[in-house]
Write a protein that holds these residues in place. Structure first.
Motif, PDB file in Angstrom:
ATOM      1  N   SER A 190       3.806   0.544  -3.833  1.00  0.00           N
ATOM      2  CA  SER A 190       2.634   0.110  -3.687  1.00  0.00           C
ATOM      3  C   SER A 190       1.854  -1.034  -4.622  1.00  0.00           C
ATOM      4  N   GLN A 191       2.108  -0.781  -5.965  1.00  0.00           N
ATOM      5  CA  GLN A 191       0.947  -1.479  -6.918  1.00  0.00           C
ATOM      6  C   GLN A 191       2.307  -2.588  -7.865  1.00  0.00           C
ATOM      7  N   ILE A 193       3.760  -5.843  -7.220  1.00  0.00           N
ATOM      8  CA  ILE A 193       3.684  -6.800  -7.131  1.00  0.00           C
ATOM      9  C   ILE A 193       3.399  -7.776  -8.722  1.00  0.00           C
ATOM     10  N   ASP A 211       7.952  -6.453  -6.396  1.00  0.00           N
ATOM     11  CA  ASP A 211       8.163  -8.006  -5.990  1.00  0.00           C
ATOM     12  C   ASP A 211       7.182  -8.749  -6.804  1.00  0.00           C
ATOM     13  N   ARG A 213       6.358 -12.794  -7.466  1.00  0.00           N
ATOM     14  CA  ARG A 213       5.066 -14.206  -7.475  1.00  0.00           C
ATOM     15  C   ARG A 213       4.779 -15.215  -8.433  1.00  0.00           C
ATOM     16  N   TYR A 235      -2.976 -14.870  -0.549  1.00  0.00           N
ATOM     17  CA  TYR A 235      -1.295 -13.877  -1.234  1.00  0.00           C
ATOM     18  C   TYR A 235      -2.059 -12.494  -1.979  1.00  0.00           C
ATOM     19  N   LEU A 236      -3.223 -13.174  -3.540  1.00  0.00           N
ATOM     20  CA  LEU A 236      -3.442 -12.086  -3.715  1.00  0.00           C
ATOM     21  C   LEU A 236      -4.695 -11.001  -2.740  1.00  0.00           C
ATOM     22  N   GLU A 238      -5.437 -11.011   0.233  1.00  0.00           N
ATOM     23  CA  GLU A 238      -4.527  -9.999   1.179  1.00  0.00           C
ATOM     24  C   GLU A 238      -4.035  -9.276   0.617  1.00  0.00           C
ATOM     25  N   ASN A 239      -3.557  -8.760  -0.440  1.00  0.00           N
ATOM     26  CA  ASN A 239      -2.568  -7.456  -0.747  1.00  0.00           C
ATOM     27  C   ASN A 239      -3.401  -6.891  -2.092  1.00  0.00           C
ATOM     28  N   ASN A 240      -4.696  -7.284  -2.145  1.00  0.00           N
ATOM     29  CA  ASN A 240      -5.883  -6.250  -3.180  1.00  0.00           C
ATOM     30  C   ASN A 240      -5.348  -6.208  -4.160  1.00  0.00           C
ATOM     31  N   ILE A 241      -4.622  -7.517  -4.602  1.00  0.00           N
ATOM     32  CA  ILE A 241      -3.729  -7.592  -6.387  1.00  0.00           C
ATOM     33  C   ILE A 241      -4.721  -7.431  -7.300  1.00  0.00           C
TER      34      ILE A 241
END
Length: 306
Positions: A190-191, A193, A211, A213, A235-236, A238-241
């Motif tokens: 899940s991480q 990205i 994934d 980007r 995007y960052l 929303e995905n808590n990156i």
């Protein structure tokens, strides 16, 4: 470019005239090979050992998408017996030069020797392919084999040494793949990205399960605007990156704008580290080799995301 091609045409003409005057001397092999990128140059040096004079045009921190040949480069290319470049429009500013040089000597676009079905398409233009093939170790292994076979064809007197060196190098690439796989398992799925300045890491993502980007497209020659930055910020958030990455050959200005944009929305993001994308590290360092560059990237990514 017209000026460069004019100089190039003149140099080729002078070389032809010199060859006619000196007779068989122009046919003598002197082992002069030129590569555009550090990744290609590194493979040639390893395979050729001490037998060839290898020159790489693009050093650390150089962006091949924007690179324009200098007069010195033209002299080196003119004096080379064999020229290797990546192709797939990576060195887009130099294609006319390669085409003209190919009329006189072996000029090989290594990425264009791969099966087209193994290449990733450009999301913005389906007729183009992603040129960053060195981030898939399996594809790079094929490129190394292409380079080795070409060197054997050009310099058959060194065939045994070339094949021995290539075999040892392919074994190291296999070890690198195992190392990367082991380290990446430390990052929860899940991480996985990976957010970078431009889309240089799609082959890495495809082969390693990330994934990916990028703020810019496949080429840093493409423009990005306020809307692109805002979309990346959204995007960052929303995905808590928590971490993004800068690249050694690309300005970090855009990524800093992304960090500031996220901060305005109450989301803190850090720069996880600097990755080597289109260029390798300084010569004489571990990161100045393909093996060291790839390992460095894997370690930075894993340590920042796990």
């Amino acid at each position: 470019m017209k000026r460069f091609l004019g100089v190039l045409g003149l140099s080729l003409l002078l070389a032809a005239c010199s060859g006619e005057e000196e007779g068989s001397k122009s046919d003598e092999k002197e082992g002069i090979v030129v590569a555009t990128t550090g990744q290609i140059g590194d493979a040639i040096k390893i395979i050729s050992g001490e037998h060839l004079q290898v020159t790489t045009l693009m050093g650390p921190g150089v962006d091949p998408h924007l690179y324009k040949a200098t007069q010195s480069d033209l002299t080196k290319l003119d004096g080379a017996e064999v020229i290797f470049y990546n192709g797939l429009h990576l060195e887009g500013q130099m294609q006319d030069i390669f085409d003209q040089m190919a009329e006189e000597k072996t000029v090989l676009a290594v990425a264009e020797q791969l099966d087209e079905n193994t290449l990733l398409a450009d999301e913005e233009n389906a007729t183009l392919h992603d040129p960053h093939i060195w981030f898939d170790i399996d594809l790079w292994t094929e490129v190394v084999d292409v380079i080795g076979n070409t060197l054997v064809e050009e310099y058959p007197e060194y065939k045994e040494d070339f094949e021995t060196n290539e075999k040892a190098y392919l074994a190291q690439l296999g070890e690198l793949k195992e190392y990367a796989t082991g380290r990446i398992e430390e990052v929860p799925a899940s991480q996985r990205i990976l957010v970078t300045a431009h889309d240089a890491f799609n082959y890495f993502g495809e082969s390693q399960g990330f994934d990916v980007r990028g703020l810019q497209g496949l080429s840093t020659d493409s423009e990005y605007g306020v809307k692109d930055v805002q979309n990346m910020v959204d995007y960052l958030v929303e995905n808590n990156i928590k971490a993004i990455f800068v690249e050694s050959s690309v300005s970090d200005k855009a990524m800093k704008a992304v960090i500031e944009g996220a901060k305005e929305k109450g989301h803190d993001i850090v720069i996880g580290g600097e990755l080597f994308s289109d260029a390798m590290g300084a010569e004489g360092t571990e990161e100045g080799t393909y093996l060291g560059m790839y390992k460095h990237n894997v370690d930075i990514i894993v340590d920042s995301l796990k």
